[in-house]
Design an enzyme around this catalytic site. Structure first.
Site, PDB file in Angstrom:
ATOM      1  CB  VAL A   1      -0.972   0.035   1.209  1.00 54.43           C
ATOM      2  CG1 VAL A   1      -1.978  -1.097   1.135  1.00 54.43           C
ATOM      3  CG2 VAL A   1      -0.234   0.019   2.520  1.00 54.43           C
ATOM      4  CB  SER A   2       1.242   4.005  -2.117  1.00 51.03           C
ATOM      5  OG  SER A   2      -0.063   4.318  -2.544  1.00 51.03           O
ATOM      6  CB  SER A   3      -1.527   6.709   0.735  1.00 49.38           C
ATOM      7  OG  SER A   3      -2.699   6.286   0.078  1.00 49.38           O
TER       8      SER A   3
ATOM      9  CD  GLN B   1      -3.089   1.866  -1.497  1.00 46.12           C
ATOM     10  OE1 GLN B   1      -2.152   1.611  -0.749  1.00 46.12           O
ATOM     11  NE2 GLN B   1      -3.228   1.359  -2.688  1.00 46.12           N
TER      12      GLN B   1
ATOM     13  CE1 TYR C   1       9.817   2.441   2.257  1.00 47.91           C
ATOM     14  CE2 TYR C   1       9.019   0.199   2.261  1.00 47.91           C
ATOM     15  CZ  TYR C   1       9.877   1.164   2.736  1.00 47.91           C
ATOM     16  OH  TYR C   1      10.797   0.845   3.698  1.00 47.91           O
TER      17      TYR C   1
END
Length: 99
Positions: A42-44, A47, A74
């Protein structure tokens, strides 16, 4: 030691040796069996609100048969993926990755 055994002791030693060889073969088969790995990124935190959280992805991967999970958090602009690197370094022939 083996040459000193006689009679029933020799028979028992040979039987146990055969059993030990079979057990070792079974243990190696377990250790070397193919594994289904799952990779989650996941990036944030947003999400999670969009239904793509680590938990949601993990549940879907569990349903697909994943046994071992690796997770990275990240952004897409960061190329560093330490958990993915760990996963790739332990893969062996026959393993599967589901992402």
């Amino acid at each position: 030691m083996y040459s000193k055994l006689k009679g029933e002791d020799l028979i028992q030693y040979e039987r146990l040796s055969k059993d030990a060889a079979q057990i070792k073969q079974q243990m190696n088969a377990l250790i070397n069996r193919p594994v289904v790995y799952g990779y989650i990124r996941v990036s944030s935190k947003s999400q999670a609100r969009e239904g793509n959280s680590i938990e949601v992805q993990k549940k879907e991967l569990e349903e697909a048969g994943v046994e071992v999970f690796f997770e990275d958090v990240y952004t897409g602009t960061t190329t560093d993926r330490p958990e993915l690197d760990k996963l790739l370094n332990q893969l062996k022939k026959g393993d599967t990755i589901i992402s």
